[in-house]
Design an enzyme around this catalytic site. Structure first.
Site, PDB file in Angstrom:
ATOM      1  N   GLU A  76       0.857  -1.208   0.010  1.00 40.78           N
ATOM      2  CA  GLU A  76       0.094  -0.176  -0.002  1.00 40.78           C
ATOM      3  C   GLU A  76       0.990   1.361   0.104  1.00 40.78           C
ATOM      4  O   GLU A  76       1.911   1.312   0.529  1.00 40.78           O
ATOM      5  CB  GLU A  76      -0.719   0.039   1.221  1.00 40.78           C
ATOM      6  CG  GLU A  76      -2.293  -0.374   0.938  1.00 40.78           C
ATOM      7  CD  GLU A  76      -3.029   0.581   0.105  1.00 40.78           C
ATOM      8  OE1 GLU A  76      -2.515   1.188  -0.577  1.00 40.78           O
ATOM      9  OE2 GLU A  76      -4.351   0.410   0.368  1.00 40.78           O
ATOM     10  N   ASP A  77       0.357   2.194  -0.553  1.00 44.75           N
ATOM     11  CA  ASP A  77       1.221   3.571  -0.494  1.00 44.75           C
ATOM     12  C   ASP A  77       0.949   4.352   0.720  1.00 44.75           C
ATOM     13  O   ASP A  77       1.896   4.602   1.276  1.00 44.75           O
ATOM     14  CB  ASP A  77       0.924   4.533  -1.872  1.00 44.75           C
ATOM     15  CG  ASP A  77      -0.727   4.595  -2.015  1.00 44.75           C
ATOM     16  OD1 ASP A  77      -1.374   3.848  -1.221  1.00 44.75           O
ATOM     17  OD2 ASP A  77      -0.883   5.667  -2.515  1.00 44.75           O
ATOM     18  N   ASP A 127      -4.279   5.594   5.960  1.00 44.17           N
ATOM     19  CA  ASP A 127      -4.685   6.884   6.643  1.00 44.17           C
ATOM     20  C   ASP A 127      -5.726   6.644   7.739  1.00 44.17           C
ATOM     21  O   ASP A 127      -5.357   6.333   8.786  1.00 44.17           O
ATOM     22  CB  ASP A 127      -5.373   7.583   5.207  1.00 44.17           C
ATOM     23  CG  ASP A 127      -5.782   8.843   5.573  1.00 44.17           C
ATOM     24  OD1 ASP A 127      -5.685   9.686   6.797  1.00 44.17           O
ATOM     25  OD2 ASP A 127      -6.079   9.742   4.584  1.00 44.17           O
ATOM     26  N   PHE A 131      -1.531  17.056   3.344  1.00 49.10           N
ATOM     27  CA  PHE A 131      -2.070  16.375   2.096  1.00 49.10           C
ATOM     28  C   PHE A 131      -0.989  16.078   1.264  1.00 49.10           C
ATOM     29  O   PHE A 131      -0.422  17.087   0.502  1.00 49.10           O
ATOM     30  CB  PHE A 131      -3.285  17.393   1.361  1.00 49.10           C
ATOM     31  CG  PHE A 131      -4.156  16.856   0.364  1.00 49.10           C
ATOM     32  CD1 PHE A 131      -3.476  15.933  -0.702  1.00 49.10           C
ATOM     33  CD2 PHE A 131      -5.038  16.916   0.081  1.00 49.10           C
ATOM     34  CE1 PHE A 131      -4.048  15.565  -1.410  1.00 49.10           C
ATOM     35  CE2 PHE A 131      -6.024  16.557  -1.095  1.00 49.10           C
ATOM     36  CZ  PHE A 131      -5.312  15.725  -1.924  1.00 49.10           C
ATOM     37  N   ARG A 138       0.889  11.649  -9.703  1.00 49.34           N
ATOM     38  CA  ARG A 138       1.344  10.598  -9.208  1.00 49.34           C
ATOM     39  C   ARG A 138       2.927  10.469  -9.730  1.00 49.34           C
ATOM     40  O   ARG A 138       3.594   9.599  -9.139  1.00 49.34           O
ATOM     41  CB  ARG A 138       0.434   9.214  -9.679  1.00 49.34           C
ATOM     42  CG  ARG A 138      -0.931   9.135  -9.356  1.00 49.34           C
ATOM     43  CD  ARG A 138      -1.381   8.129  -9.916  1.00 49.34           C
ATOM     44  NE  ARG A 138      -2.772   8.002  -9.760  1.00 49.34           N
ATOM     45  CZ  ARG A 138      -3.592   7.657  -8.581  1.00 49.34           C
ATOM     46  NH1 ARG A 138      -2.943   7.327  -7.539  1.00 49.34           N
ATOM     47  NH2 ARG A 138      -4.996   7.859  -8.571  1.00 49.34           N
TER      48      ARG A 138
HETATM   49  C1  PRP Z   1      -5.582   5.639  -0.947  1.00 50.81           C
HETATM   50  C2  PRP Z   1      -4.573   4.856  -0.590  1.00 50.81           C
HETATM   51  C3  PRP Z   1      -5.260   3.530   0.207  1.00 50.81           C
HETATM   52  C4  PRP Z   1      -6.430   4.347   0.934  1.00 50.81           C
HETATM   53  C5  PRP Z   1      -6.178   4.743   2.236  1.00 50.81           C
HETATM   54  O1  PRP Z   1      -6.299   5.095  -2.141  1.00 50.81           O
HETATM   55  O2  PRP Z   1      -4.065   4.017  -1.643  1.00 50.81           O
HETATM   56  O3  PRP Z   1      -5.548   2.654  -0.380  1.00 50.81           O
HETATM   57  O4  PRP Z   1      -6.656   5.480   0.168  1.00 50.81           O
HETATM   58  O5  PRP Z   1      -6.884   5.390   2.965  1.00 50.81           O
HETATM   59  P1  PRP Z   1      -7.714   4.710   4.101  1.00 50.81           P
HETATM   60  O6  PRP Z   1      -6.621   4.266   5.123  1.00 50.81           O
HETATM   61  O7  PRP Z   1      -8.370   6.125   4.890  1.00 50.81           O
HETATM   62  O8  PRP Z   1      -8.628   3.795   3.843  1.00 50.81           O
HETATM   63  P2  PRP Z   1      -7.154   6.151  -3.197  1.00 50.81           P
HETATM   64  O9  PRP Z   1      -8.870   5.694  -2.469  1.00 50.81           O
HETATM   65  O10 PRP Z   1      -6.829   7.329  -2.945  1.00 50.81           O
HETATM   66  O11 PRP Z   1      -7.048   5.394  -4.375  1.00 50.81           O
HETATM   67  P3  PRP Z   1      -5.739   5.428  -5.405  1.00 50.81           P
HETATM   68  O12 PRP Z   1      -4.430   4.747  -4.651  1.00 50.81           O
HETATM   69  O13 PRP Z   1      -6.089   4.570  -6.696  1.00 50.81           O
HETATM   70  O14 PRP Z   1      -5.301   6.970  -5.424  1.00 50.81           O
END
Ligand code: PRP
Length: 185
Positions: A104-105, A108, A157, A170
């Site tokens: 995961e990136d 949050d 952010f 990205r």
């Molecule tokens: C981001 C990130 C995680 C998630 C984390 O994805 O890659 O999957 O949000 O948030 P959380 O801990 O509050 O659930 P995003 O929905 O932005 O999709 P993306 O990776 O395609 O930008």
């Protein structure tokens, strides 16, 4: 707002530069390789944010790996608080009896990862671990175990290195804090 100018102009401040990222990723790779000695690992790249991190991380691993991809999307505006996510692109391979590492990136609230881990556990992997580049503890709503963590950050952010604002930025090779005036809300 539609981005214009160079993508770097959207950045107020670089939070984690490229060298720092790559050095930490090499450390994570060493740790993951040591912990998985003698095993073949299935890396699950969670699209889209984790694509750069997955690509760099896998180059640091010296155990056999296969990579698969999972795409998830939110169900409407309430999703970020409910944690209900929809799998829009599922894995191509079965993970039963496999050693799985979810990449995961960012973690949050933790809701996405919590949902995903529950869904993947049902598929009976031999082991299931998580490698996240970033976490924001200030926003955490549900506790999830991150086995391998790159950096803990404050509640900024952030964009770049896979992370987006409205699907842009990205490609930045570093993690940066977006200029507040770029964010329309
Ligand atoms: C981001 C990130 C995680 C998630 C984390 O994805 O890659 O999957 O949000 O948030 P959380 O801990 O509050 O659930 P995003 O929905 O932005 O999709 P993306 O990776 O395609 O930008």
């Amino acid at each position: 707002m539609t981005p214009s100018g160079t993508v770097h102009e959207a950045v107020q401040r670089v939070l984690i530069d490229s060298d720092t990222l790559q050095n930490r990723i090499r450390e994570l790779g060493r740790q993951i390789s040591a912990d998985h000695a003698g095993q073949e690992v299935t890396l699950i790249c969670i699209l889209k944010g984790s694509m750069l991190f997955t690509a760099d991380l896998m180059r640091t691993l010296d155990v056999p790996v296969v990579v698969d991809f999972m795409g998830i999307s939110s169900y409407g505006a309430s999703t970020k608080s409910s944690g209900v996510v929809k799998i829009v692109k599922d894995l191509e391979e079965r993970i039963e009896d496999r050693h799985v590492l979810v990449v995961e990136d960012i973690v949050d609230t933790g809701l996405t990862l919590n949902y995903l881990l529950n869904a993947l556990t049902l598929r009976k992997p031999a082991s299931l671990k998580v490698c996240a580049l970033l976490e924001k503890p200030a926003r955490r709503k549900v506790e999830v175990k991150i086995d391998y963590l790159g950096f803990t950050i404050d509640d900024h952010f952030v964009i770049g290195y896979g992370l987006d604002y409205n699907n842009h930025y990205r490609q930045l090779p570093y993690i940066g804090i977006i200029r507040p005036e770029m964010v329309s809300e």
